[in-house]
Design a protein around this motif. Structure first.
Motif, PDB file in Angstrom:
ATOM      1  N   THR A 111       7.709   3.472   3.264  1.00 18.98           N
ATOM      2  CA  THR A 111       9.281   3.111   3.380  1.00 18.98           C
ATOM      3  C   THR A 111       9.718   4.300   4.563  1.00 18.98           C
ATOM      4  O   THR A 111      10.736   4.919   4.118  1.00 18.98           O
ATOM      5  N   PRO A 112       9.430   4.141   5.538  1.00 16.99           N
ATOM      6  CA  PRO A 112       9.760   5.176   6.630  1.00 16.99           C
ATOM      7  C   PRO A 112      11.101   4.810   7.217  1.00 16.99           C
ATOM      8  O   PRO A 112      11.682   5.671   8.063  1.00 16.99           O
ATOM      9  N   GLY A 113      11.590   3.480   7.051  1.00 16.49           N
ATOM     10  CA  GLY A 113      12.954   3.077   7.599  1.00 16.49           C
ATOM     11  C   GLY A 113      12.754   2.988   9.159  1.00 16.49           C
ATOM     12  O   GLY A 113      12.087   2.895   9.812  1.00 16.49           O
ATOM     13  N   GLY A 114      13.831   3.585   9.694  1.00 18.35           N
ATOM     14  CA  GLY A 114      14.141   3.460  11.147  1.00 18.35           C
ATOM     15  C   GLY A 114      15.467   3.737  11.704  1.00 18.35           C
ATOM     16  O   GLY A 114      16.226   4.406  10.812  1.00 18.35           O
ATOM     17  N   MET A 115      15.860   3.649  12.801  1.00 21.96           N
ATOM     18  CA  MET A 115      17.245   3.942  13.326  1.00 21.96           C
ATOM     19  C   MET A 115      17.632   2.954  14.404  1.00 21.96           C
ATOM     20  O   MET A 115      16.618   2.549  15.090  1.00 21.96           O
ATOM     21  N   PRO A 116      18.704   2.649  14.348  1.00 27.12           N
ATOM     22  CA  PRO A 116      19.433   1.854  15.475  1.00 27.12           C
ATOM     23  C   PRO A 116      19.183   2.517  16.794  1.00 27.12           C
ATOM     24  O   PRO A 116      19.225   3.743  16.719  1.00 27.12           O
ATOM     25  N   ARG A 117      18.641   1.818  18.027  1.00 28.02           N
ATOM     26  CA  ARG A 117      18.495   2.525  19.108  1.00 28.02           C
ATOM     27  C   ARG A 117      19.847   3.213  19.812  1.00 28.02           C
ATOM     28  O   ARG A 117      21.028   2.391  19.576  1.00 28.02           O
ATOM     29  N   ALA A 118      19.716   4.392  20.108  1.00 31.67           N
ATOM     30  CA  ALA A 118      20.980   5.012  20.760  1.00 31.67           C
ATOM     31  C   ALA A 118      21.069   4.923  22.173  1.00 31.67           C
ATOM     32  O   ALA A 118      20.154   4.457  22.713  1.00 31.67           O
ATOM     33  N   LEU A 119      22.093   5.047  22.764  1.00 30.26           N
ATOM     34  CA  LEU A 119      22.299   4.939  24.145  1.00 30.26           C
ATOM     35  C   LEU A 119      21.962   6.262  24.882  1.00 30.26           C
ATOM     36  O   LEU A 119      21.705   6.208  26.090  1.00 30.26           O
ATOM     37  N   ASN A 120      22.048   7.346  24.159  1.00 31.94           N
ATOM     38  CA  ASN A 120      21.651   8.715  24.407  1.00 31.94           C
ATOM     39  C   ASN A 120      22.554   9.191  25.558  1.00 31.94           C
ATOM     40  O   ASN A 120      22.132   9.542  26.854  1.00 31.94           O
ATOM     41  N   ILE A 121      23.919   8.875  25.421  1.00 34.94           N
ATOM     42  CA  ILE A 121      24.896   9.424  26.484  1.00 34.94           C
ATOM     43  C   ILE A 121      26.012  10.503  25.899  1.00 34.94           C
ATOM     44  O   ILE A 121      26.160  10.437  24.892  1.00 34.94           O
ATOM     45  N   PRO A 122      26.604  11.377  26.948  1.00 26.75           N
ATOM     46  CA  PRO A 122      27.415  12.170  26.346  1.00 26.75           C
ATOM     47  C   PRO A 122      28.472  11.690  25.272  1.00 26.75           C
ATOM     48  O   PRO A 122      28.998  10.476  25.741  1.00 26.75           O
ATOM     49  N   GLY A 123      28.790  12.284  24.230  1.00 28.98           N
ATOM     50  CA  GLY A 123      29.878  11.646  23.309  1.00 28.98           C
ATOM     51  C   GLY A 123      29.349  11.155  22.431  1.00 28.98           C
ATOM     52  O   GLY A 123      30.077  10.907  21.133  1.00 28.98           O
ATOM     53  N   GLU A 124      28.179  10.500  22.277  1.00 26.53           N
ATOM     54  CA  GLU A 124      27.590   9.444  21.297  1.00 26.53           C
ATOM     55  C   GLU A 124      27.404  10.210  20.117  1.00 26.53           C
ATOM     56  O   GLU A 124      27.850   9.590  18.909  1.00 26.53           O
ATOM     57  N   ILE A 125      26.740  11.348  19.993  1.00 25.47           N
ATOM     58  CA  ILE A 125      26.758  12.113  18.433  1.00 25.47           C
ATOM     59  C   ILE A 125      28.037  12.518  18.019  1.00 25.47           C
ATOM     60  O   ILE A 125      28.130  12.378  17.176  1.00 25.47           O
ATOM     61  N   GLU A 126      28.889  12.954  19.034  1.00 23.98           N
ATOM     62  CA  GLU A 126      30.046  13.497  18.589  1.00 23.98           C
ATOM     63  C   GLU A 126      31.054  12.508  17.844  1.00 23.98           C
ATOM     64  O   GLU A 126      31.504  12.796  17.003  1.00 23.98           O
ATOM     65  N   PHE A 127      30.998  11.222  18.630  1.00 23.36           N
ATOM     66  CA  PHE A 127      32.064  10.349  18.013  1.00 23.36           C
ATOM     67  C   PHE A 127      31.167   9.095  16.863  1.00 23.36           C
ATOM     68  O   PHE A 127      31.843   8.280  16.539  1.00 23.36           O
ATOM     69  N   LYS A 128      29.961   9.460  16.886  1.00 26.09           N
ATOM     70  CA  LYS A 128      29.316   8.469  15.779  1.00 26.09           C
ATOM     71  C   LYS A 128      29.976   8.635  14.523  1.00 26.09           C
ATOM     72  O   LYS A 128      30.226   9.689  13.928  1.00 26.09           O
ATOM     73  N   GLY A 129      30.593   7.455  13.996  1.00 24.89           N
ATOM     74  CA  GLY A 129      31.169   7.607  12.552  1.00 24.89           C
ATOM     75  C   GLY A 129      32.515   7.780  12.800  1.00 24.89           C
ATOM     76  O   GLY A 129      33.555   7.760  11.981  1.00 24.89           O
ATOM     77  N   LYS A 130      33.191   8.272  14.262  1.00 25.09           N
ATOM     78  CA  LYS A 130      34.444   8.455  14.456  1.00 25.09           C
ATOM     79  C   LYS A 130      34.840   7.383  15.529  1.00 25.09           C
ATOM     80  O   LYS A 130      35.410   7.889  16.660  1.00 25.09           O
TER      81      LYS A 130
END
Ligand SMILES: Cc1cc2nc3c(=O)[nH]c(=O)nc-3n(C[C@H](O)[C@H](O)[C@H](O)COP(=O)(O)OP(=O)(O)OC[C@H]3O[C@@H](n4cnc5c(N)ncnc54)[C@H](O)[C@@H]3O)c2cc1C
Length: 308
Positions: A111-130
């Motif tokens: 059951t290792p799951g996974g992750m939606p693919r990200a764009l990997n651009i500036p601000g993506e981590i900062e505004f994830k969920g915001k």
């Protein structure tokens, strides 16, 4: 000789914890090995509002409740581990960790799951969920009456854009090519929706905001021209990455790197099951992961009975 567990579960997200609850409650000695923090994607989710029987809760709270439930039935959980080697063929399934410890069991549930693919651009981590989301079903209603963008041009992007028009006042689909990679009916449905607009041949370059997302920087690819657009939210649907890299030569995967299973969630190896976001499916939710984990655990239980 080290203990041979009845059931060894790889991954402690919703699917793995559910399998752990069912297996240990059935009095099978059960071990869960988990790479990161227990709870998987649930702990990345600020609010879960669609898990039946549980009013809106924070993801980590739901994860901790599942963990506690599994432990109370006797399930052992080891987190922050890293598996170096898998031996899943034969009557005893075993793994060796990078720190040298070895664990084995008569059955294994992956059951290792996974992750939606990200764009990997500036601000993506900062505004994830915001303001940035990867799940319309989960977060759509936070954008009631707002202007949002959907990134992507496949079936998911187009279908989710249509579903988001239930909430948003306007949905702009931004896609890197001049055509969509989706079924014709999905394209037509999106094109005929008056709330949807399209920006083609363009890619996002950055997300910007203060407390939450306010705007995106976008490049028009043929001209190289940069522009800024205001959005209250951006939904990203550019693919999904199952966490199956380490088992790709161990069990059979499809071309999307998902673990192939039958209706009992058994893989191509007898006594080895898989469940949750790592298997082929259209809808990746806590409820569907929980359902898969249930089936995998009950199937493993039947297998244990059969081998005696
Ligand atoms: C931002 C976000 C918001 C979401 N919101 C919602 C929502 O509101 N409602 C909803 O129903 N669904 C939501 N989802 C989807 C839902 O969280 C997932 O579908 C579900 O949690 C998947 O569970 P899983 O157990 O299959 O996998 P995961 O949650 O991905 O768990 C897998 C676990 O396995 C571990 N692992 C991976 N590889 C290995 C390995 N080799 N060895 C050991 N351990 C390993 C991982 O560290 C992880 O802990 C959301 C997802 C995201 C990303």
């Amino acid at each position: 000789m080290d203990e041979v567990f009845d059931v060894m579960i790889i991954g402690a997200g919703a699917a793995g914890l559910t399998a752990g609850i069912y297996s240990s409650r059935a009095k099978h000695s059960t071990l869960i090995l988990n790479e990161g923090a227990v709870g998987g994607q649930m702990v990345l989710t600020n609010e879960i509002a669609n898990y039946p029987g549980v009013e809106t809760t924070q993801g980590y709270v739901l994860a901790n409740t599942m963990k506690k439930q599994a432990k109370e039935f006797g399930c052992k959980i080891k987190s922050n581990i890293s598996i170096k080697e898998y031996q899943l063929n034969g009557p005893v399934k075993s793994v060796e960790l990078k720190d040298g410890r070895k664990f084995s069991a008569k059955t294994a549930i992956l059951t290792p799951g996974g992750m939606p693919r990200a764009l990997n651009i500036p601000g993506e981590i900062e505004f994830k969920g915001k303001g940035i989301s990867y799940c319309a079903t989960c977060d759509g209603d936070f954008f009631e009456g707002k202007e949002i963008a959907v990134i992507g041009g496949g079936n998911s992007a187009l279908e989710e854009a249509v579903s988001l028009t239930k909430y948003a006042s306007k949905v702009t689909i931004i896609h890197q090519f001049d055509h969509f990679q989706a079924f014709e009916h999905a394209i037509q449905e999106a094109k005929s929706n008056p709330k949807i607009e399209f920006i083609m041949e363009s890619e996002l370059r950055a997300f910007e905001g203060t407390e939450s997302l306010k705007k995106v920087k976008m490049e028009h690819l043929p001209s190289g021209k940069m522009s800024e657009l205001d959005f209250d939210g951006v939904f990203i649907f550019v693919g999904y990455m199952p966490n199956t890299g380490s088992i790709k030569n161990i069990v059979k995967l499809n071309d999307r790197q998902e673990i192939l299973v039958d209706e009992d969630k058994q893989t191509n190896i007898p006594g080895v099951y898989a469940a949750g976001d790592c298997i082929p499916k259209k809808y990746r939710q806590v409820t569907t992961a929980v359902a898969d984990g249930t089936i995998a655990a009950l199937s493993a239980s039947t297998y244990l009975r059969e081998i005696g």
